[in-house]
Design an enzyme around this catalytic site. Structure first.
Site, PDB file in Angstrom:
ATOM      1  NE  ARG A  35     -50.936 -62.889  -8.887  1.00 35.84           N
ATOM      2  CZ  ARG A  35     -50.040 -63.040  -7.935  1.00 35.84           C
ATOM      3  NH1 ARG A  35     -50.375 -63.548  -6.771  1.00 35.84           N
ATOM      4  NH2 ARG A  35     -48.800 -62.686  -8.143  1.00 35.84           N
ATOM      5  CE  LYS A 198     -28.211 -56.053  -1.725  1.00 32.50           C
ATOM      6  NZ  LYS A 198     -28.196 -57.131  -0.750  1.00 32.50           N
ATOM      7  N   GLY A 354     -39.863 -59.204 -10.622  1.00 31.54           N
ATOM      8  CA  GLY A 354     -39.615 -58.611  -9.304  1.00 31.54           C
ATOM      9  C   GLY A 354     -40.556 -57.475  -8.995  1.00 31.54           C
ATOM     10  N   GLY A 377     -41.367 -63.772 -10.318  1.00 32.65           N
ATOM     11  CA  GLY A 377     -40.278 -64.753 -10.368  1.00 32.65           C
ATOM     12  C   GLY A 377     -40.212 -65.474 -11.703  1.00 32.65           C
TER      13      GLY A 377
HETATM   14  P1  AMP Z   1     -35.434 -54.973  -7.361  1.00 32.96           P
HETATM   15  O1  AMP Z   1     -36.421 -55.795  -6.566  1.00 32.96           O
HETATM   16  O2  AMP Z   1     -34.062 -55.564  -7.415  1.00 32.96           O
HETATM   17  O3  AMP Z   1     -35.971 -54.548  -8.695  1.00 32.96           O
HETATM   18  O4  AMP Z   1     -35.174 -53.660  -6.493  1.00 32.96           O
HETATM   19  C1  AMP Z   1     -36.168 -52.723  -6.270  1.00 32.96           C
HETATM   20  C2  AMP Z   1     -35.700 -51.803  -5.180  1.00 32.96           C
HETATM   21  O5  AMP Z   1     -34.533 -51.115  -5.552  1.00 32.96           O
HETATM   22  C3  AMP Z   1     -36.725 -50.751  -4.852  1.00 32.96           C
HETATM   23  O6  AMP Z   1     -37.276 -51.034  -3.601  1.00 32.96           O
HETATM   24  C4  AMP Z   1     -35.923 -49.441  -4.863  1.00 32.96           C
HETATM   25  O7  AMP Z   1     -36.206 -48.640  -3.749  1.00 32.96           O
HETATM   26  C5  AMP Z   1     -34.495 -49.931  -4.800  1.00 32.96           C
HETATM   27  N1  AMP Z   1     -33.562 -48.934  -5.344  1.00 32.96           N
HETATM   28  C6  AMP Z   1     -33.595 -48.330  -6.536  1.00 32.96           C
HETATM   29  N2  AMP Z   1     -32.618 -47.407  -6.636  1.00 32.96           N
HETATM   30  C7  AMP Z   1     -31.930 -47.396  -5.483  1.00 32.96           C
HETATM   31  C8  AMP Z   1     -30.821 -46.663  -4.969  1.00 32.96           C
HETATM   32  N3  AMP Z   1     -30.223 -45.735  -5.712  1.00 32.96           N
HETATM   33  N4  AMP Z   1     -30.416 -46.906  -3.731  1.00 32.96           N
HETATM   34  C9  AMP Z   1     -31.024 -47.864  -2.986  1.00 32.96           C
HETATM   35  N5  AMP Z   1     -32.077 -48.607  -3.414  1.00 32.96           N
HETATM   36  C10 AMP Z   1     -32.528 -48.384  -4.646  1.00 32.96           C
END
Ligand code: AMP
Length: 396
Positions: A35, A198, A354, A377
């Site tokens: 940064r 999610k 993210g 963010g």
């Molecule tokens: P995000 O912050 O929403 O981009 O989520 C990232 C997280 O999603 C990471 O820590 C991954 O370990 C998790 N992730 C990716 N694929 C899967 C999966 N098939 N089952 C559970 N967690 C997952």
């Protein structure tokens, strides 16, 4: 869009909002200087013009109270080393201490103000606090993308006091251009790769980008909500049952808008959420109870690769597997390699939002994609189609 290049800073004081929210170890050493590195070109431009720079930032979350552990004095030497000028430090960001330090600042000098968030007025966007900050400079430069989605005193409100004398620093201008290149002026075919855990955390992004992209690749934990919604068996895979209707609606909207949705067809499933679990490749629609999909399978990787290689503009947000565990990182690495190849063939690729940047850094893709966003963010909110207050304040 006014950038720092539109001004000559000779004999002027630039009040620059930087993002020096850097990680520190137990001895207060900076463990990642990215940064500071990213803000350096803007600071040097001001100095080279013959001006002086007053730097303001937050560090950590002191929640409106003075906390010596989060003092920006800890990073003053590191900043000096990186920009090549001995940086002065003011132990307060407003009041007599700051005012005196600013008034004594000479052309060619740099002053770093103490942590803005030692005052609750920073995050509440207090007018009087913003006005006090505004006294520290002739021209306001916002170069902090990481906080551009916050209407804080130093990122947004302060700009009201610089009518006609405010601009974007190099970093923020680059971020804005990169987002524009994907969301507005991107060469087709445009592909978005959305992974992560999610559907619920990505839904606004998906809805916004359906109007912009030709292909939507869905991977990671989100997959299973889509698969189950269409009648597949997902076993113990992560799944948001209450979002299944939404998933079907997204597929319907995509088809109406002519967006091709690419979901995994096979997965690497495990009998536990553990790196040493037993694993097996399976059809994505036939995962038995006791098993969960944790990474993309070989056919899926191949399908994703073809779509990515056929794209001219690529947006990547979120890993397509549990990349933190070595045995479930291959899908995410394959996506990164395909984006690398597409980029070498002339595509524009943007990674951000993210956790995506963590995955990209871990596997060394940082140098191989066209642009890695510095703001988690802020990038997510941009992709959701929101106008960031810190950006609007400069444009307004
Ligand atoms: P995000 O912050 O929403 O981009 O989520 C990232 C997280 O999603 C990471 O820590 C991954 O370990 C998790 N992730 C990716 N694929 C899967 C999966 N098939 N089952 C559970 N967690 C997952």
């Amino acid at each position: 869009m006014k950038t720092i290049d539109d001004y000559n800073f000779e004999d002027k004081k630039a009040l620059i909002r930087v993002d020096f929210n850097v990680p520190l170890d137990g001895d207060f050493n900076v463990t990642d200087t990215s940064r500071i590195d990213a803000a350096t070109p803007s600071i040097l431009k001001v100095l080279e013009d013959g001006g002086s720079a007053v730097l303001m930032s937050h560090l950590g979350r002191p929640k409106g109270k003075v906390n010596p552990d989060m003092s920006l004095s800890h990073i003053c030497e590191k900043v000096s080393e990186i920009i090549g000028v001995q940086v002065k430090f003011a132990s307060d960001c407003v009041g007599d201490v700051a005012d005196t330090a600013v008034s004594e600042l000479q052309s060619g000098e740099v002053l770093l103000l103490e942590n803005l968030r030692f005052y609750s007025e920073e995050e509440s966007g207090d007018e009087a606090f913003a006005e006090a900050l505004s006294k520290h400079g002739d021209i306001y430069v916002n170069d902090a993308f990481g906080t551009a989605h916050r209407a804080h005193a130093s990122t947004t409100i302060v700009a009201n006091y610089f009518s006609g004398n405010k601009c974007f620093g190099y970093l923020l201008a680059k971020e804005i251009k990169a987002i524009e290149k994907v969301m507005q002026t991107g060469e087709k075919p445009i592909t978005a790769i959305l992974g992560g855990a999610k559907v619920s955390s990505k839904i606004t992004i998906i809805e916004n980008i359906l109007d912009k992209v030709d292909n939507l690749i869905i991977g990671g934990g989100m997959t299973y909500t889509f698969v189950k919604a269409q009648g597949g068996k997902v076993g113990d895979s992560i799944c948001e049952d209450d979002k299944m209707e939404l998933a079907l609606d997204i597929l319907k909207q995509a088809s109406e808008k002519g967006v091709k949705v690419h979901l995994p067809v096979d997965v690497l499933a495990a009998d536990a959420f553990d790196n040493s679990a037993n694993t097996q490749f399976m059809d994505v629609n036939e995962i038995p109870d006791g098993w969960q999909g944790l990474d993309a399978g070989p056919q899926t990787m191949e399908n994703f690769k073809q779509v990515i290689l056929d794209s001219k503009t690529i947006l990547w947000n979120g890993p397509v597997g549990v990349f933190e565990m070595e045995n479930f990182a291959k899908g995410t690495i394959a996506v990164g390699n395909a984006i690398d190849e597409a980029t070498q063939n002339g595509a524009f690729s943007l990674v951000g939002g993210g956790d995506s940047v963590a995955a990209v850094k871990q596997f060394g893709f940082e140098e191989k994609v066209s642009y890695v966003s510095t703001g988690g963010g802020a990038m997510l909110e941009s992709l959701e189609g929101r106008t960031l207050p810190g950006i609007a304040a400069i444009l307004g």
